[in-house]
Write a protein that holds these residues in place. Sequence first.
Motif, mmCIF file in Angstrom:
data_model
loop_
_atom_site.group_PDB
_atom_site.id
_atom_site.type_symbol
_atom_site.label_atom_id
_atom_site.label_comp_id
_atom_site.label_asym_id
_atom_site.label_seq_id
_atom_site.Cartn_x
_atom_site.Cartn_y
_atom_site.Cartn_z
ATOM 1 N N GLU A 45 30.572 32.153 43.407
ATOM 2 C CA GLU A 45 31.816 32.673 42.841
ATOM 3 C C GLU A 45 31.492 33.403 41.544
ATOM 4 O OE1 GLU A 45 36.353 31.083 41.959
ATOM 5 O OE2 GLU A 45 34.714 29.660 42.311
ATOM 6 N N CYS A 73 33.144 36.040 38.518
ATOM 7 C CA CYS A 73 34.329 36.631 37.917
ATOM 8 C C CYS A 73 33.879 37.408 36.670
ATOM 9 C CB CYS A 73 35.337 35.537 37.554
ATOM 10 S SG CYS A 73 36.887 36.179 36.882
ATOM 11 N N LYS A 87 37.770 38.650 47.584
ATOM 12 C CA LYS A 87 37.430 39.530 46.459
ATOM 13 C C LYS A 87 38.636 40.380 46.107
ATOM 14 C CE LYS A 87 35.297 43.036 49.504
ATOM 15 N NZ LYS A 87 35.437 42.308 50.764
ATOM 16 N N THR A 143 42.564 40.714 39.529
ATOM 17 C CA THR A 143 43.710 39.896 39.148
ATOM 18 C C THR A 143 44.940 40.789 39.034
ATOM 19 O OG1 THR A 143 43.089 40.194 36.822
ATOM 20 C CG2 THR A 143 42.287 38.211 37.942
ATOM 21 N N GLN A 167 40.474 41.609 35.375
ATOM 22 C CA GLN A 167 39.289 40.895 35.864
ATOM 23 C C GLN A 167 39.108 41.146 37.367
ATOM 24 O OE1 GLN A 167 39.739 36.736 34.691
ATOM 25 N NE2 GLN A 167 38.431 37.116 32.908
ATOM 26 N N TYR A 214 37.201 39.421 40.764
ATOM 27 C CA TYR A 214 36.603 38.182 41.261
ATOM 28 C C TYR A 214 36.023 38.405 42.656
ATOM 29 C CZ TYR A 214 40.837 37.783 44.066
ATOM 30 O OH TYR A 214 41.853 38.030 44.952
#
Length: 360
Positions: A301, A303, A340, A343, A348, A350
């Motif tokens: 993961e 970010c 994926k 935000t 951001q 991720y």
Amino acid sequence: MTTALNETKSKYRYWILHLLCWSVIIVVPMFFHSSNEDWTMVLNRYVRWLGNPLAYMLVFYINYVWLVPRFLLKKKDWKTFVLLNVFVIVAGLFAIDFFHGLSVHLVPELPNNGPGPKRPYVRLPRYFWAVLTFILIIALAVAVRMIQRWQHIEEARKEAEAARAEAELSNLRNQMNPHFLLNTLNNIYALIAFDQEKAQMAVGELSKLLRHVLYENQQDFVPLYKEVDFMQNYIELMKIRVTDSVKIDTNIDIQPNDSTPVAPLIFISLIENAFKHGISPQGKGEIKINLHQVNGDITCEICNTCYPKRDNDKSGSGIGLEQVSRRLELLYPDRYVWEKGKTEDGSQYYSKIIIKTEES
């Protein structure tokens, strides 16, 4: 070589199966008789009956070996196939009569001790059951040949698909090496302009990465701990380039000797992407990298803050994530999840990959 060997083994299996089936058809009826019957009478009746299955075998293999492959599978000529089988059936009837007449001379008919059991069915014209059986035998030969052909086509399709997938994986690996090296060298090139000492350190870190890229990447899978070492070396290389204003949080919870097989360089493009888009032109940003394994599921993961790529940034052409997607499909079909995106406020990005290994 392997394909030819498999075909030879398959042919042997087919003929052994044929032998067993005909053995059952020919031998088993000999043991179906009344317990008070004389064995001489049983043998006499069996010899006279033996011409029927031999004629059935003749009709079956004429179709199985010659008529079906040549006129149905190759030429699709049903009319000729039916016409020739009419002659085959007539020949089969003559064969039955011939063998019956021969058996009469070889094994004279014994006197019968009383009338036999009455047949529960009405007698039909002579040869009716023989002709009907021949038709069923021909249909069986067609069915067996069709099934075998379908199996061969399916095996060839699977082999071709496996070869294509292997070639595509090899091509992706060959693309990954120059893509990764290009990005890394561009990073070192950027360092030379303002800090030669750091650039020299980066070259030292790069030499550690090259061994993994040039050797381990040629395999479909490598032990997880080797991939972790590679990722950590790469992160250290990237830290040399960035300023102290970039916050890098790394949490890798993998056992030192974890040998779970994983595809090489499967996560590195995500980390590359984070460093490429997670740092602003002013040298600020935040990157979080989390890698762990629970019950055989490997989770990576990442970010990072999201900044648009600058026009003068030549650090990559964007093929890295496409390669990751394709390799996941080829190596982990139906055994991975990739989430994926950005935000809601777009600040951001991720990316989260969960891989279910074979051991899970």
